[in-house]
Design a protein around this motif. Structure first.
Motif, PDB file in Angstrom:
ATOM      1  N   GLY A  76      -8.329   0.279   8.263  1.00 55.38           N
ATOM      2  CA  GLY A  76      -8.165   1.648   7.473  1.00 55.38           C
ATOM      3  C   GLY A  76      -6.764   2.006   7.856  1.00 55.38           C
ATOM      4  O   GLY A  76      -6.191   2.587   7.160  1.00 55.38           O
ATOM      5  N   MET A  77      -5.899   1.773   8.921  1.00 52.97           N
ATOM      6  CA  MET A  77      -4.949   2.243   9.389  1.00 52.97           C
ATOM      7  C   MET A  77      -3.673   1.396   8.961  1.00 52.97           C
ATOM      8  O   MET A  77      -2.172   1.471   8.413  1.00 52.97           O
ATOM      9  CB  MET A  77      -4.635   2.219  10.879  1.00 52.97           C
ATOM     10  N   ARG A  78      -3.888   0.136   8.861  1.00 53.15           N
ATOM     11  CA  ARG A  78      -2.726  -1.352   8.813  1.00 53.15           C
ATOM     12  C   ARG A  78      -2.706  -1.100   6.929  1.00 53.15           C
ATOM     13  O   ARG A  78      -1.195  -1.830   6.505  1.00 53.15           O
ATOM     14  CB  ARG A  78      -2.706  -2.376   9.442  1.00 53.15           C
ATOM     15  N   LEU A  79      -3.809  -0.351   5.820  1.00 54.34           N
ATOM     16  CA  LEU A  79      -3.196  -1.215   4.450  1.00 54.34           C
ATOM     17  C   LEU A  79      -3.719   0.466   3.778  1.00 54.34           C
ATOM     18  O   LEU A  79      -3.133   0.637   3.242  1.00 54.34           O
ATOM     19  CB  LEU A  79      -4.510  -2.161   4.406  1.00 54.34           C
ATOM     20  N   VAL A  80      -5.345   0.690   4.458  1.00 57.84           N
ATOM     21  CA  VAL A  80      -5.759   2.167   3.821  1.00 57.84           C
ATOM     22  C   VAL A  80      -4.935   3.286   3.866  1.00 57.84           C
ATOM     23  O   VAL A  80      -4.188   3.993   2.843  1.00 57.84           O
ATOM     24  CB  VAL A  80      -7.130   2.015   3.558  1.00 57.84           C
ATOM     25  N   ALA A  97      -1.374   2.939  -6.270  1.00 58.37           N
ATOM     26  CA  ALA A  97      -0.182   2.128  -5.268  1.00 58.37           C
ATOM     27  C   ALA A  97      -0.172   1.584  -4.581  1.00 58.37           C
ATOM     28  O   ALA A  97       0.830   0.713  -4.242  1.00 58.37           O
ATOM     29  CB  ALA A  97      -1.089   4.230  -4.301  1.00 58.37           C
ATOM     30  N   PHE A  98      -1.268   0.963  -5.354  1.00 55.15           N
ATOM     31  CA  PHE A  98      -1.636  -0.785  -4.712  1.00 55.15           C
ATOM     32  C   PHE A  98      -0.346  -1.626  -5.764  1.00 55.15           C
ATOM     33  O   PHE A  98       0.469  -1.927  -4.959  1.00 55.15           O
ATOM     34  CB  PHE A  98      -2.723  -0.805  -4.559  1.00 55.15           C
ATOM     35  N   ASP A  99      -0.276  -1.326  -6.935  1.00 52.22           N
ATOM     36  CA  ASP A  99       0.825  -1.705  -7.599  1.00 52.22           C
ATOM     37  C   ASP A  99       2.177  -1.665  -7.304  1.00 52.22           C
ATOM     38  O   ASP A  99       3.209  -2.467  -6.936  1.00 52.22           O
ATOM     39  CB  ASP A  99       0.308  -1.752  -8.856  1.00 52.22           C
ATOM     40  N   LEU A 100       2.469  -0.251  -6.860  1.00 48.52           N
ATOM     41  CA  LEU A 100       3.513  -0.161  -6.246  1.00 48.52           C
ATOM     42  C   LEU A 100       4.012  -0.433  -5.147  1.00 48.52           C
ATOM     43  O   LEU A 100       5.500  -0.874  -5.203  1.00 48.52           O
ATOM     44  CB  LEU A 100       3.487   2.058  -6.572  1.00 48.52           C
ATOM     45  N   ALA A 101       3.362  -0.835  -4.571  1.00 48.72           N
ATOM     46  CA  ALA A 101       3.584  -1.717  -2.838  1.00 48.72           C
ATOM     47  C   ALA A 101       3.994  -3.018  -3.250  1.00 48.72           C
ATOM     48  O   ALA A 101       4.710  -3.248  -2.545  1.00 48.72           O
ATOM     49  CB  ALA A 101       2.430  -1.306  -1.923  1.00 48.72           C
ATOM     50  N   LEU A 102       3.110  -3.528  -4.243  1.00 50.45           N
ATOM     51  CA  LEU A 102       3.443  -4.993  -4.549  1.00 50.45           C
ATOM     52  C   LEU A 102       4.418  -5.788  -5.282  1.00 50.45           C
ATOM     53  O   LEU A 102       5.137  -6.726  -5.421  1.00 50.45           O
ATOM     54  CB  LEU A 102       1.960  -5.705  -5.338  1.00 50.45           C
ATOM     55  N   SER A 270       8.396  -4.134   3.887  1.00 50.01           N
ATOM     56  CA  SER A 270       7.284  -2.691   3.281  1.00 50.01           C
ATOM     57  C   SER A 270       5.939  -3.523   2.130  1.00 50.01           C
ATOM     58  O   SER A 270       5.542  -2.920   1.481  1.00 50.01           O
ATOM     59  CB  SER A 270       8.362  -2.440   1.640  1.00 50.01           C
ATOM     60  N   ASP A 271       6.098  -5.097   2.317  1.00 47.62           N
ATOM     61  CA  ASP A 271       4.896  -5.725   1.428  1.00 47.62           C
ATOM     62  C   ASP A 271       3.690  -5.415   1.921  1.00 47.62           C
ATOM     63  O   ASP A 271       3.173  -5.749   3.348  1.00 47.62           O
ATOM     64  CB  ASP A 271       4.873  -7.004   1.930  1.00 47.62           C
ATOM     65  N   PRO A 272       2.789  -4.665   1.869  1.00 50.09           N
ATOM     66  CA  PRO A 272       1.623  -3.802   2.607  1.00 50.09           C
ATOM     67  C   PRO A 272       0.556  -4.812   2.661  1.00 50.09           C
ATOM     68  O   PRO A 272      -0.319  -4.486   3.956  1.00 50.09           O
ATOM     69  CB  PRO A 272       1.103  -3.510   1.880  1.00 50.09           C
ATOM     70  N   ILE A 273       0.335  -6.327   2.363  1.00 50.85           N
ATOM     71  CA  ILE A 273      -0.352  -7.320   2.557  1.00 50.85           C
ATOM     72  C   ILE A 273       0.386  -8.227   4.362  1.00 50.85           C
ATOM     73  O   ILE A 273      -0.761  -8.549   4.980  1.00 50.85           O
ATOM     74  CB  ILE A 273      -0.604  -8.553   1.497  1.00 50.85           C
ATOM     75  N   ILE A 274       1.524  -8.200   3.771  1.00 55.64           N
ATOM     76  CA  ILE A 274       1.864  -8.877   4.738  1.00 55.64           C
ATOM     77  C   ILE A 274       2.083  -7.820   6.417  1.00 55.64           C
ATOM     78  O   ILE A 274       1.526  -8.526   7.858  1.00 55.64           O
ATOM     79  CB  ILE A 274       3.801  -8.900   5.357  1.00 55.64           C
TER      80      ILE A 274
END
Length: 371
Positions: A76-80, A97-102, A270-274
């Motif tokens: 919720g807070m760290r990804l979405v 948005a997810f594609d832009l993040a990656l 800035s990598d949302p997965i990390i």
């Protein structure tokens, strides 16, 4: 007990580091570890405050906090949440948005909406900082003010806590002070273009706090009941609706604490997965384990000033969040201020306990001689 409480956190940490390595090699592994350590070290005040609420909940709801609550904190807070900010501010759909993040766009290449100068995911999220800081800052400010304006059996910084508790007899003083602070921040710290959004976000933060806190009070049970055969009083554990609203309160509280950390994480990656692996799975899980440990060990009862120190740390964090709307504040300062308050409160508690030990021994001797 330590193995039982921290075992799952340790296992999840190992899995998260392995996933980070498979995802991005040694660099991703190192970044994930750094974010996890940073989150744990800077969130001890969060754990202390969580423990003050969690000790009022039944063991079932404590497990819910440690399981479902972690999923909310991680995904919720760290990804979405960061992705949602980008959806709203950039007008992108969730997939974009997810594609832009990656895949950050190159400066010389068109991206979504045929925009050759598409801002990066990090830039879009950073641009939303005034609204995020206003919401989180006002929520935490009300939490601090409601604590400090209430008369309590023990005071830590008595020279200021006692006068503030007397002033707190004025009804709704915390709302007056926080509302005044919000107006001043919007007027003197926020950019002209951000003033209205800062005011709205700050008001929403106040509304959410009042709503969640009010719902918790509505279903509040008496904290203590007489023990068996007139024995010592025991703490009544909240269940049902009361525990559910306490759980909601904890999740909003955790969200308010994590706002600054999520934004600050972009100074590292800035990598949302990390970020989800480091701040979320590792950091959030350990913070929750520390919270449960404090409850199980009765640490707050043994060290009576810890709760005070944590609330002063919250007051400092709320101030920093609001100030950061107009002035950049290094995340290290934010963390060190919290650690300083917690550390000082812990030392004060230890000194108080040592001072009380001789008195307790003397009272025991007098009781023995009388009998």
């Amino acid at each position: 007990m330590i193995t039982r409480i921290f075992g799952l956190s340790i296992a999840i940490t190992v899995v998260s580091l392995v996933v980070a390595y498979l995802y991005g090699g040694l660099t991703a592994l190192a970044l994930c570890a750094i974010l996890g350590i940073l989150e744990v070290s800077l969130s001890f005040d969060n754990a202390v405050i969580n423990a003050t609420v969690l000790e009022r909940m039944s063991e079932f709801w404590q497990r819910i906090f440690l399981t479902i609550g972690v999923l909310i904190a991680v995904f919720g807070m760290r990804l979405v949440f960061p992705l949602a900010i980008v959806w709203v501010t950039a007008g992108l759909n969730p997939v974009q948005a997810f594609d832009l993040a990656l895949n950050p766009p190159a400066n010389d290449a068109p991206y979504f909406n045929n925009d050759p100068n598409q801002p990066s995911y990090e830039t879009l999220l950073t641009d939303a900082h005034p609204q995020i800081a206003a919401f989180g800052g006002m929520f935490l400010a009300l939490l601090f003010l409601n604590f400090i304006f209430e008369e309590r059996e023990h005071t830590w910084l008595s020279w200021i806590e006692k006068p503030l508790a007397k002033a707190g007899k004025l009804d709704m003083l915390s709302v007056v002070v926080s509302g005044t602070g919000l107006v001043l921040v919007a007027e003197f710290l926020a950019d002209a273009d951000d003033r209205s959004t800062v005011l709205v976000a700050g008001l929403l933060g106040m509304i959410v706090y009042i709503l969640v806190d009010g719902l918790g009070s509505m279903f509040h049970t008496e904290e203590f009941e007489e023990g068996p055969q007139g024995g010592p009083s025991t703490l009544v554990k909240a269940t049902g609706k009361a525990a559910f609203f306490l759980f909601l309160y904890l999740e909003v509280l955790d969200a308010s604490f994590s706002f600054d950390g999520v934004i600050g994480a972009f100074a590292i990656t800035s990598d949302p997965i990390i970020i989800a692996l480091g701040l979320g799975l590792i950091g959030a899980m350990f913070v929750r384990s520390i919270t449960v440990y404090l409850v199980r060990q009765g640490t707050l009862a043994d060290y009576v000033y810890l709760e005070h120190g944590a609330h002063w740390a919250i007051g400092a964090l709320a101030t920093i969040l609001l100030v950061s709307i107009g002035v950049h504040v290094n995340e290290l300062i934010t963390g060190l201020v919290g650690v300083a308050f917690i550390g000082a409160a812990l030392i004060s508690s230890v000194l108080r306990n040592r001072k009380a030990e001789p008195d307790a021994v003397e009272d025991a001797k007098e009781s023995t001689s009388v009998s």
